[in-house]
Design a protein around this motif. Structure first.
Motif, mmCIF file in Angstrom:
data_model
loop_
_atom_site.group_PDB
_atom_site.id
_atom_site.type_symbol
_atom_site.label_atom_id
_atom_site.label_comp_id
_atom_site.label_asym_id
_atom_site.label_seq_id
_atom_site.Cartn_x
_atom_site.Cartn_y
_atom_site.Cartn_z
ATOM 1 N N THR A 155 0.673 -1.220 -0.029
ATOM 2 C CA THR A 155 0.109 -0.050 -0.020
ATOM 3 C C THR A 155 0.908 1.114 -0.081
ATOM 4 O O THR A 155 0.443 2.205 -0.593
ATOM 5 N N VAL A 156 2.038 1.246 0.729
ATOM 6 C CA VAL A 156 2.644 2.317 1.005
ATOM 7 C C VAL A 156 3.808 2.614 0.014
ATOM 8 O O VAL A 156 4.335 3.554 -0.574
ATOM 9 N N LEU A 157 4.235 1.420 -0.747
ATOM 10 C CA LEU A 157 5.291 1.389 -1.599
ATOM 11 C C LEU A 157 5.241 2.463 -2.851
ATOM 12 O O LEU A 157 5.973 3.169 -3.199
ATOM 13 N N PRO A 158 3.776 2.669 -3.410
ATOM 14 C CA PRO A 158 3.783 3.516 -4.571
ATOM 15 C C PRO A 158 4.226 5.181 -4.211
ATOM 16 O O PRO A 158 4.684 5.816 -4.869
ATOM 17 N N ASN A 159 3.664 5.344 -2.807
ATOM 18 C CA ASN A 159 4.112 6.676 -2.105
ATOM 19 C C ASN A 159 5.547 6.721 -1.819
ATOM 20 O O ASN A 159 6.265 7.661 -1.970
ATOM 21 N N VAL A 208 14.488 11.015 -0.814
ATOM 22 C CA VAL A 208 14.045 10.366 0.159
ATOM 23 C C VAL A 208 14.424 10.840 1.425
ATOM 24 O O VAL A 208 13.747 11.256 2.676
ATOM 25 N N VAL A 209 16.021 10.959 1.963
ATOM 26 C CA VAL A 209 16.607 11.319 3.218
ATOM 27 C C VAL A 209 15.974 13.029 3.344
ATOM 28 O O VAL A 209 15.536 13.309 4.329
ATOM 29 N N ASN A 210 16.019 13.609 2.489
ATOM 30 C CA ASN A 210 15.472 15.156 2.461
ATOM 31 C C ASN A 210 14.313 15.281 3.020
ATOM 32 O O ASN A 210 13.930 15.994 4.034
ATOM 33 N N ASP A 211 13.232 14.570 2.490
ATOM 34 C CA ASP A 211 11.831 14.550 2.930
ATOM 35 C C ASP A 211 11.825 14.017 4.173
ATOM 36 O O ASP A 211 10.917 14.225 5.001
ATOM 37 N N MET A 221 8.584 3.339 8.403
ATOM 38 C CA MET A 221 8.677 2.601 6.944
ATOM 39 C C MET A 221 9.356 3.277 5.855
ATOM 40 O O MET A 221 10.173 2.866 5.399
ATOM 41 N N ALA A 222 9.486 4.680 6.142
ATOM 42 C CA ALA A 222 10.318 5.531 5.108
ATOM 43 C C ALA A 222 11.837 5.353 5.463
ATOM 44 O O ALA A 222 12.730 5.210 4.522
ATOM 45 N N PHE A 236 12.907 1.759 4.307
ATOM 46 C CA PHE A 236 12.987 1.932 2.635
ATOM 47 C C PHE A 236 14.338 2.475 2.245
ATOM 48 O O PHE A 236 14.885 1.870 1.330
ATOM 49 N N VAL A 237 14.732 3.686 2.832
ATOM 50 C CA VAL A 237 15.813 4.372 2.295
ATOM 51 C C VAL A 237 16.981 3.443 2.852
ATOM 52 O O VAL A 237 18.067 3.592 2.307
ATOM 53 N N SER A 238 16.778 2.798 3.885
ATOM 54 C CA SER A 238 17.954 2.016 4.599
ATOM 55 C C SER A 238 18.266 0.783 3.439
ATOM 56 O O SER A 238 19.757 0.658 3.362
ATOM 57 N N VAL A 239 17.318 0.257 2.905
ATOM 58 C CA VAL A 239 17.414 -0.922 1.907
ATOM 59 C C VAL A 239 18.309 -0.156 0.589
ATOM 60 O O VAL A 239 19.051 -0.766 0.137
ATOM 61 N N LEU A 240 17.501 1.201 0.196
ATOM 62 C CA LEU A 240 18.505 1.817 -0.956
ATOM 63 C C LEU A 240 19.727 2.105 -0.628
ATOM 64 O O LEU A 240 20.709 1.884 -1.384
ATOM 65 N N TYR A 241 20.137 2.517 0.707
ATOM 66 C CA TYR A 241 21.489 2.581 0.965
ATOM 67 C C TYR A 241 22.338 1.456 0.979
ATOM 68 O O TYR A 241 23.449 1.369 0.512
ATOM 69 N N SER A 242 21.744 0.297 1.297
ATOM 70 C CA SER A 242 22.569 -0.937 1.452
ATOM 71 C C SER A 242 22.893 -1.136 0.166
ATOM 72 O O SER A 242 24.253 -1.842 -0.183
ATOM 73 N N ILE A 243 21.946 -1.048 -0.918
ATOM 74 C CA ILE A 243 22.259 -1.569 -2.340
ATOM 75 C C ILE A 243 23.171 -0.589 -2.882
ATOM 76 O O ILE A 243 24.286 -1.085 -3.484
ATOM 77 N N LEU A 244 23.166 0.605 -2.542
ATOM 78 C CA LEU A 244 24.196 1.613 -3.218
ATOM 79 C C LEU A 244 25.446 1.363 -2.522
ATOM 80 O O LEU A 244 26.480 1.478 -3.210
ATOM 81 N N LEU A 245 25.573 1.052 -1.240
ATOM 82 C CA LEU A 245 26.937 0.943 -0.694
ATOM 83 C C LEU A 245 27.612 -0.520 -1.220
ATOM 84 O O LEU A 245 28.797 -0.544 -1.327
ATOM 85 N N THR A 246 26.868 -1.420 -1.547
ATOM 86 C CA THR A 246 27.278 -2.734 -2.088
ATOM 87 C C THR A 246 27.900 -2.343 -3.345
ATOM 88 O O THR A 246 28.746 -2.821 -3.853
#
Length: 244
Positions: A53-57, A114-117, A150-151, A154-164
């Motif tokens: 439900t939240v993913l699109p936002n 995302v981090v800014n928001d 939840m945000a 979400f951004v923690s997962v993105l950062y994990s992928i980025l650092l990898t």
């Protein structure tokens, strides 16, 4: 006076949302709890909305419309360096290394949004800076559509992928530039944004690093020579000064 102004803003927001059956509470906006979401009837503080439900936002907060601009700037840097080295542009662009760099640049762009928001919503800056409640509706974290915990996940997962991705990127200059951009974008809202000069300087540096990263893709295992650096420097300087 500040209390009266806050009360008037609450009444104004309630009036604007009355037709939709919503009441936007300013208690969540100015809460001292860092991860307390701004509550709305759709997602109260006691409810647990599903990720589907939240993913699109959440994707909306990434502002994917900014990604093509970053990739175009990287492509311009790559074209400049391949022209200097006398290499075909497409052979340098259509590689796995290029794909990794483009993904990392895309993630730097998205995570910065995302981090800014997130920090703006957590601190209540959106409610203080915006006079009309209609604009808050365009920010899922600020209006409570997306709970802040939840945000953060979400951004923690993105950062994990980025650092990898950073660990497997080609060329040390590329890894350093992407890592530096990631650190600056993370610190930007919470630490750097209140200081105008350093805010402008950090934004300029992150954007100017994009053509430099793209240009380094043409090295293909070579070291960063003075010739390649001098070919990229005018473009990097122009972007930096233009944004600054």
């Amino acid at each position: 006076n500040s209390a009266n102004g806050l009360k008037l803003k609450q009444q104004h927001l309630n009036y604007r949302h009355a037709s939709k059956g919503q009441t936007l509470s300013t208690q969540g906006l100015f809460s001292s709890s860092p991860d307390r979401p701004i509550t709305t009837p759709s997602y109260s503080s006691s409810s647990n909305p599903s990720w589907l439900t939240v993913l699109p936002n959440l994707i909306k907060t990434c502002r994917l419309s900014n990604v093509p601009g970053a990739l175009i700037m990287a492509a311009c840097g790559l074209y400049r360096s391949t022209s200097h080295l006398g290499l075909p542009f497409l052979s340098a662009a259509l590689t796995w290394n290029s794909l990794g760099v483009l993904l990392s640049l895309s993630l730097v762009t998205c995570t910065s949004m995302v981090v800014n928001d997130y920090f703006d919503a957590r601190s209540g800056a959106d409610a203080v800076n915006l006079e009309a409640g209609a604009t808050l509706l365009d920010k899922p974290l600020a209006n409570g559509t997306v709970p802040l915990p939840m945000a953060k996940k979400f951004v923690s997962v993105l950062y994990s992928i980025l650092l990898t991705l950073v660990c497997i990127l080609p060329q040390r200059p590329v890894r350093l530039a992407v890592t530096g951009s990631t650190i600056l974008t993370f610190l930007y809202t919470n630490q750097i944004k209140p200081f105008t000069f350093w805010k402008n300087l950090s934004v300029s540096a992150v954007i100017a690093a994009t053509p430099f990263v793209g240009g380094c893709l043409a090295l293909h295992g070579r070291g960063l020579t003075l010739g390649v650096l001098s070919s990229l420097l005018p473009m990097v300087a122009a972007v930096f000064l233009g944004v600054l």
